[in-house]
Design an enzyme around this catalytic site. Structure first.
Site, PDB file in Angstrom:
ATOM      1  CB  CYS A  47     -20.716   5.203 -36.126  1.00 32.49           C
ATOM      2  SG  CYS A  47     -21.274   6.879 -36.400  1.00 32.49           S
ATOM      3  CB  CYS A  52     -18.939   9.321 -35.383  1.00 27.09           C
ATOM      4  SG  CYS A  52     -18.632   7.876 -36.376  1.00 27.09           S
ATOM      5  CE  LYS A  55     -15.358  12.319 -33.165  1.00 18.65           C
ATOM      6  NZ  LYS A  55     -14.618  11.694 -34.210  1.00 18.65           N
ATOM      7  CE1 TYR A 182     -11.540   9.261 -36.132  1.00 17.07           C
ATOM      8  CE2 TYR A 182     -10.024   7.988 -37.474  1.00 17.07           C
ATOM      9  CZ  TYR A 182     -11.237   8.100 -36.822  1.00 17.07           C
ATOM     10  OH  TYR A 182     -12.146   7.076 -36.874  1.00 17.07           O
ATOM     11  CD  GLU A 186     -11.583  13.029 -33.851  1.00 12.12           C
ATOM     12  OE1 GLU A 186     -11.984  13.484 -34.927  1.00 12.12           O
ATOM     13  OE2 GLU A 186     -11.991  11.934 -33.393  1.00 12.12           O
ATOM     14  CG  HIS A 441     -17.808  40.536 -45.627  1.00 15.39           C
ATOM     15  ND1 HIS A 441     -16.520  40.135 -45.316  1.00 15.39           N
ATOM     16  CD2 HIS A 441     -18.002  41.732 -45.023  1.00 15.39           C
ATOM     17  CE1 HIS A 441     -15.957  41.073 -44.562  1.00 15.39           C
ATOM     18  NE2 HIS A 441     -16.828  42.039 -44.370  1.00 15.39           N
ATOM     19  CD  GLU A 446     -15.446  37.133 -46.202  1.00 16.12           C
ATOM     20  OE1 GLU A 446     -15.693  37.838 -47.189  1.00 16.12           O
ATOM     21  OE2 GLU A 446     -15.577  37.537 -45.026  1.00 16.12           O
TER      22      GLU A 446
HETATM   23  P1  FAD Z   1     -19.070  -1.099 -36.907  1.00 19.47           P
HETATM   24  O1  FAD Z   1     -19.862   0.147 -36.795  1.00 19.47           O
HETATM   25  O2  FAD Z   1     -17.886  -1.254 -36.036  1.00 19.47           O
HETATM   26  O3  FAD Z   1     -20.087  -2.294 -36.657  1.00 19.47           O
HETATM   27  C1  FAD Z   1     -19.660  -3.629 -36.573  1.00 19.47           C
HETATM   28  C2  FAD Z   1     -20.575  -4.353 -35.609  1.00 19.47           C
HETATM   29  O4  FAD Z   1     -20.362  -5.767 -35.739  1.00 19.47           O
HETATM   30  C3  FAD Z   1     -20.279  -4.024 -34.156  1.00 19.47           C
HETATM   31  O5  FAD Z   1     -21.453  -3.525 -33.541  1.00 19.47           O
HETATM   32  C4  FAD Z   1     -19.834  -5.352 -33.540  1.00 19.47           C
HETATM   33  O6  FAD Z   1     -20.274  -5.510 -32.210  1.00 19.47           O
HETATM   34  C5  FAD Z   1     -20.500  -6.355 -34.466  1.00 19.47           C
HETATM   35  N1  FAD Z   1     -19.842  -7.670 -34.528  1.00 19.47           N
HETATM   36  C6  FAD Z   1     -18.518  -7.930 -34.722  1.00 19.47           C
HETATM   37  N2  FAD Z   1     -18.311  -9.257 -34.804  1.00 19.47           N
HETATM   38  C7  FAD Z   1     -19.517  -9.855 -34.659  1.00 19.47           C
HETATM   39  C8  FAD Z   1     -19.957 -11.212 -34.658  1.00 19.47           C
HETATM   40  N3  FAD Z   1     -19.108 -12.222 -34.884  1.00 19.47           N
HETATM   41  N4  FAD Z   1     -21.262 -11.471 -34.458  1.00 19.47           N
HETATM   42  C9  FAD Z   1     -22.157 -10.450 -34.263  1.00 19.47           C
HETATM   43  N5  FAD Z   1     -21.795  -9.155 -34.271  1.00 19.47           N
HETATM   44  C10 FAD Z   1     -20.500  -8.850 -34.467  1.00 19.47           C
HETATM   45  N6  FAD Z   1     -16.001   7.743 -38.546  1.00 19.47           N
HETATM   46  C11 FAD Z   1     -16.449   8.904 -39.104  1.00 19.47           C
HETATM   47  O7  FAD Z   1     -16.880   8.890 -40.271  1.00 19.47           O
HETATM   48  N7  FAD Z   1     -16.429  10.086 -38.421  1.00 19.47           N
HETATM   49  C12 FAD Z   1     -15.973  10.162 -37.132  1.00 19.47           C
HETATM   50  O8  FAD Z   1     -15.969  11.236 -36.539  1.00 19.47           O
HETATM   51  C13 FAD Z   1     -15.522   8.965 -36.520  1.00 19.47           C
HETATM   52  N8  FAD Z   1     -15.090   8.976 -35.240  1.00 19.47           N
HETATM   53  C14 FAD Z   1     -14.705   7.816 -34.646  1.00 19.47           C
HETATM   54  C15 FAD Z   1     -14.266   7.868 -33.327  1.00 19.47           C
HETATM   55  C16 FAD Z   1     -13.862   6.718 -32.690  1.00 19.47           C
HETATM   56  C17 FAD Z   1     -13.409   6.788 -31.256  1.00 19.47           C
HETATM   57  C18 FAD Z   1     -13.890   5.474 -33.395  1.00 19.47           C
HETATM   58  C19 FAD Z   1     -13.442   4.218 -32.718  1.00 19.47           C
HETATM   59  C20 FAD Z   1     -14.305   5.415 -34.699  1.00 19.47           C
HETATM   60  C21 FAD Z   1     -14.720   6.592 -35.342  1.00 19.47           C
HETATM   61  N9  FAD Z   1     -15.142   6.578 -36.682  1.00 19.47           N
HETATM   62  C22 FAD Z   1     -15.551   7.753 -37.272  1.00 19.47           C
HETATM   63  C23 FAD Z   1     -15.113   5.350 -37.495  1.00 19.47           C
HETATM   64  C24 FAD Z   1     -16.502   4.717 -37.619  1.00 19.47           C
HETATM   65  O9  FAD Z   1     -17.041   4.514 -36.325  1.00 19.47           O
HETATM   66  C25 FAD Z   1     -16.400   3.407 -38.380  1.00 19.47           C
HETATM   67  O10 FAD Z   1     -15.782   3.638 -39.613  1.00 19.47           O
HETATM   68  C26 FAD Z   1     -17.779   2.779 -38.630  1.00 19.47           C
HETATM   69  O11 FAD Z   1     -18.472   2.554 -37.441  1.00 19.47           O
HETATM   70  C27 FAD Z   1     -17.616   1.461 -39.423  1.00 19.47           C
HETATM   71  O12 FAD Z   1     -18.862   0.840 -39.583  1.00 19.47           O
HETATM   72  P2  FAD Z   1     -18.949  -0.738 -39.777  1.00 19.47           P
HETATM   73  O13 FAD Z   1     -20.380  -1.026 -40.089  1.00 19.47           O
HETATM   74  O14 FAD Z   1     -17.925  -1.187 -40.721  1.00 19.47           O
HETATM   75  O15 FAD Z   1     -18.542  -1.363 -38.377  1.00 19.47           O
END
Ligand code: FAD
Length: 452
Positions: A47, A52, A55, A182, A186, A441, A446
């Site tokens: 994110c 997010c 973006k 999306y 986007e 308004h 609205e």
């Molecule tokens: P992540 O945020 O992906 O975090 C996982 C972390 O784990 C990463 O930093 C990774 O490096 C780390 N990791 C993985 N494996 C290992 C390992 N073995 N050892 C150590 N570290 C590791 N969501 C919205 O709500 N609104 C939006 O507008 C939106 N726009 C988006 C636009 C794009 C281009 C993308 C790709 C996604 C978007 N999302 C959006 C989705 C959102 O980013 C994800 O849903 C969110 O980040 C999920 O969080 P998470 O904690 O599950 O995983």
């Protein structure tokens, strides 16, 4: 010392410092747990670093193309406006650094130890870091997120994903974006506003399949009007680099196309490989996602998983809620299950889309008797600007009890308006409650209380 008498290095070890992992670690620490988190790339996760946040900044930057054009009819003379991609890119990346730093500080201030390296499970309670350090924890949280899926076709190595889109050296004159979700829509909007010629190719003829059909159709119509080309029922055959340095893309059902950049936005795959989950006995679903119960517990009692890696609803606020609920459940003596019903969502296209609850199609299939109210209007700002772009708002009601079961919108600021409207839908308010509310308004919002 754990309650069962075993000594562990930590009460909680979190793998992944993204939206879910950071929230879970911080809240667990605030409940008094000794917590460590491993992050193999950058604190903040998808994110903050490549989702997010950057973006949305690009969406803002891109929209100036329309605002500057529209300004003329509001009396402004803006001579020869120019766009510099590298200025926007570098400013965005700088702000990403700042926010990532804030996430790191939050962890530190809460006493969470951060290992900036890859981690995997090597025993029931044991985690091995890539540096060779081995630690133990009473509970383990997998919050490793998801990564872009890249189709298996010859030449796929020539393509980029959203990860690389934030770092481009220059804007490509022509881009082909594969996907109908999306992220594809986007980025199509972003590149198109910057003057890149955009072609979207999609396997089916449906874009944004979880959104209401009328709203999707309106986006397709407006995007086409803005110059984005769509090719439906097209699947990659291959990508070839030509002698001139362009990319020639061949696909089913359509002629080849030559572009300067190919971007895959064809879904996201849960990060479950190389984590030692099989050895730990953690059950995975068909798509490689971790299977969890309502409390985010996996098939192993002391291993939990939250966020995109569980493949429930892949959105940041959902990952954050799941992380928070996990910490309250396990360390706060307050079992909390996240309610995944009625989650509002948005597409930051030009114009944006937002939706909550059932689409008209879903409501007809599940409830049978539904009432649909619709406002199809040209926002005041667009009228004066001479911009021929109409907004569309829909309210879907259960005809049996007048309850609003869904709201769907396309138009300027739709996601901002939807956040407030979603409270009403989540609270189970009726159409009569909306009718009883006086309009503000003149606004676009609205329309929500004026539909009859
Ligand atoms: P992540 O945020 O992906 O975090 C996982 C972390 O784990 C990463 O930093 C990774 O490096 C780390 N990791 C993985 N494996 C290992 C390992 N073995 N050892 C150590 N570290 C590791 N969501 C919205 O709500 N609104 C939006 O507008 C939106 N726009 C988006 C636009 C794009 C281009 C993308 C790709 C996604 C978007 N999302 C959006 C989705 C959102 O980013 C994800 O849903 C969110 O980040 C999920 O969080 P998470 O904690 O599950 O995983």
């Amino acid at each position: 010392m754990a309650k069962d008498g075993t000594e562990y290095d930590y009460d909680l070890f979190t793998i992944g410092a993204g939206s879910g992992g950071v929230r879970a670690s911080r809240v667990a620490a605030s409940h008094g747990a000794k917590v460590a988190v491993a992050e193999e790339y950058r604190v903040g996760g998808t994110c903050v670093i490549r989702g997010c946040v950057p973006k949305k900044m690009l969406v803002y930057g891109a929209h100036f193309a329309e605002d500057l054009e529209d300004a003329k009819n509001f009396g402004w003379t803006i001579s020869n406006p120019k766009f510099e991609w590298t200025t926007l890119r570098d400013n965005v990346l700088r702000d990403v650094d700042r926010i990532s730093g804030l996430y790191g500080e939050t962890l530190e201030n809460n006493g969470v130890e951060v290992f900036t390296e890859h981690a995997e499970l090597t025993g029931p309670h044991e985690i091995t870091l890539v540096s060779g350090k081995v630690v133990t924890a009473r509970y383990i949280l997998i919050a490793t997120g998801a990564r872009p899926h890249v189709p298996d076709c010859p030449g796929s190595e020539h393509g980029i994903t959203s990860n690389e889109a934030f770092h481009l050296d220059a804007l490509p004159p022509r881009i082909l974006i594969a996907g109908g979700g999306y992220i594809a829509n986007e980025f199509a909007g972003i590149f198109n506003e910057f003057g890149t010629h955009v072609t979207i190719i999609n396997r089916t003829d449906t874009l944004l399949r979880h959104y209401d059909e009328s709203v999707r159709d309106r986006l397709l119509q407006i995007s086409t009007m803005k110059g984005i080309d769509f090719r439906f029922h097209a699947e990659f055959r291959g990508i070839e680099r030509t002698d001139e340095g362009c990319l020639k893309v061949s696909m089913t059902g359509h002629d080849d196309i030559e572009v300067d950049c190919v971007m895959f936005a064809t879904g996201r795959v849960p990060n479950t490989e190389g984590l030692g989950l099989d050895k730990a006995g953690v059950e995975l679903g068909d798509k490689g996602e971790i299977v969890v119960d309502r409390f985010s517990k996996t098939s192993v009692d002391h291993i939990y998983a939250v966020g995109d890696v569980t493949g429930r609803v892949q959105l940041t606020p959902v990952a954050i809620r799941e992380g928070h609920a996990f910490a309250d459940t396990v360390f706060g003596d307050n079992p909390t299950a996240v309610d995944h019903q009625c989650i509002p969502a948005a597409v930051f296209s030009h114009p944006p889309i937002a939706g909550v609850g059932l689409t008209e199609g879903e409501a007809r299939n599940t409830l049978g008797d539904v009432k649909v109210y619709q406002a199809d209007f040209r926002p005041m700002k667009n009228v004066l600007a001479g911009r021929n772009e109409r907004g569309l708002y829909k309210i879907i009601c259960n005809a049996g009890n007048d309850k609003i079961v869904g709201i769907h919108m396309i138009g300027p600021e739709a996601p901002e308006i939807m956040q407030a409207a979603a409270v009403a839908v989540k609270a189970g308010l009726t159409k009569a409650d909306f009718d009883a509310t006086v309009a503000i308004h003149p606004t676009m919002a609205e329309e929500l209380v004026l539909m009859r």
